[in-house]
Enzyme design. Sequence first.
Site, PDB file in Angstrom:
ATOM      1  N   GLU A 181      29.310  13.940  19.783  1.00 10.98           N
ATOM      2  CA  GLU A 181      30.551  14.572  19.319  1.00 10.98           C
ATOM      3  C   GLU A 181      31.460  14.954  20.485  1.00 10.98           C
ATOM      4  O   GLU A 181      31.333  16.034  21.060  1.00 10.98           O
ATOM      5  CB  GLU A 181      30.255  15.825  18.480  1.00 10.98           C
ATOM      6  N   LYS A 193      30.807  11.098  16.370  1.00 10.79           N
ATOM      7  CA  LYS A 193      31.543  12.114  15.604  1.00 10.79           C
ATOM      8  C   LYS A 193      32.781  12.532  16.405  1.00 10.79           C
ATOM      9  O   LYS A 193      32.760  13.522  17.129  1.00 10.79           O
ATOM     10  CB  LYS A 193      30.653  13.329  15.306  1.00 10.79           C
TER      11      LYS A 193
END
Length: 339
Positions: free
Chosen positions: A178, A220
């Site tokens: 992420e 992500k």
Amino acid sequence: MNISDELQATIGDMVDGRRGILAADESSGTIAKRFASVGVESTEEHRRFYRSMLLGTEGLGDYVSGVILFEETLGQKDDRGRPLPEVAWGQGIVPGIKVDKGKGPLPGAPGDMITFGLDGLEERLQGYREQGARFAKWREVYPVSPCNPTQLGLAANAEMLARYAAVCQSCGMVPIVEPEVLMDGDHSIERSAEVNEVVWHEVFHALHRHGVVLELMILKPSMVTPGKECAKAPPEQVAEYTMRSLRRGVPAAVPSINFLSGGQGPEEATANLNALNQLWHAPWQLSFSYGRALQEPALKAWEGKSGNAGRARAALHKRARLNHLAMLGEYEESMEKES
């Protein structure tokens, strides 16, 4: 089953073209702020009840394939005494765990941040696996300013993400990577696109250096949006800039891109995901890994009252279903009025 087969099985359970990920991994400070917004004290029992209520939503597994849990939640049980990872998997929702330990300033790079938590990660992952977790998540954040992110910030954050991902795969845990480009500020959508592209390039160079298997990870990222102090961009523009940047920076080997909502409202995040899936065929699954954009209506419906659990679950189910439709490019704004 060897480690590679375990990783592939987890990817197979999470990436199916129709479901996304529920992010329920708020830190103690973040969940306290969320609860305070509806007048609820953040006690361990309130957190346990709230998260077990969400995971007990009937039919949630039709639209959600994975849930990211906070460390505390991994060891909690529902009112029937079932461990919450078992509750999730009972609906076909793969349990996962947030493993980073928060962020702080990056020395030598004013304005940039770095995330902590690599020390002892391998041992922690083994313990989380024993509790039922099959994937992990690590977040690095990138403030945007005329000077940020710096080259040092880009390199240091990418190195942390790659080292984390390599450790995860060596332990049989699928890593969710992420890199969040923050919306804070007054930067344009063009500046956002520029930063996202350079971030993704740096991250994937680091992943290659560390031997991370791209087919066995999930990305992500942020969507490409203007800073929140600017006027919002329409979904079509967000989709166009996001897709252009993704095609320039993310290898097609990555099986799924599960966007974070990053300050977007529930309806806004769904509309933007829908526009992305309507734009053109992408080499990756374009899905969601939303926290507040999935949970906010449920939290407001709950208000800390056990008698409101049914309403809260219905609100979560609706948002999950609408984001499922957005993955198919079939969401329409008029659906928001449906009960």
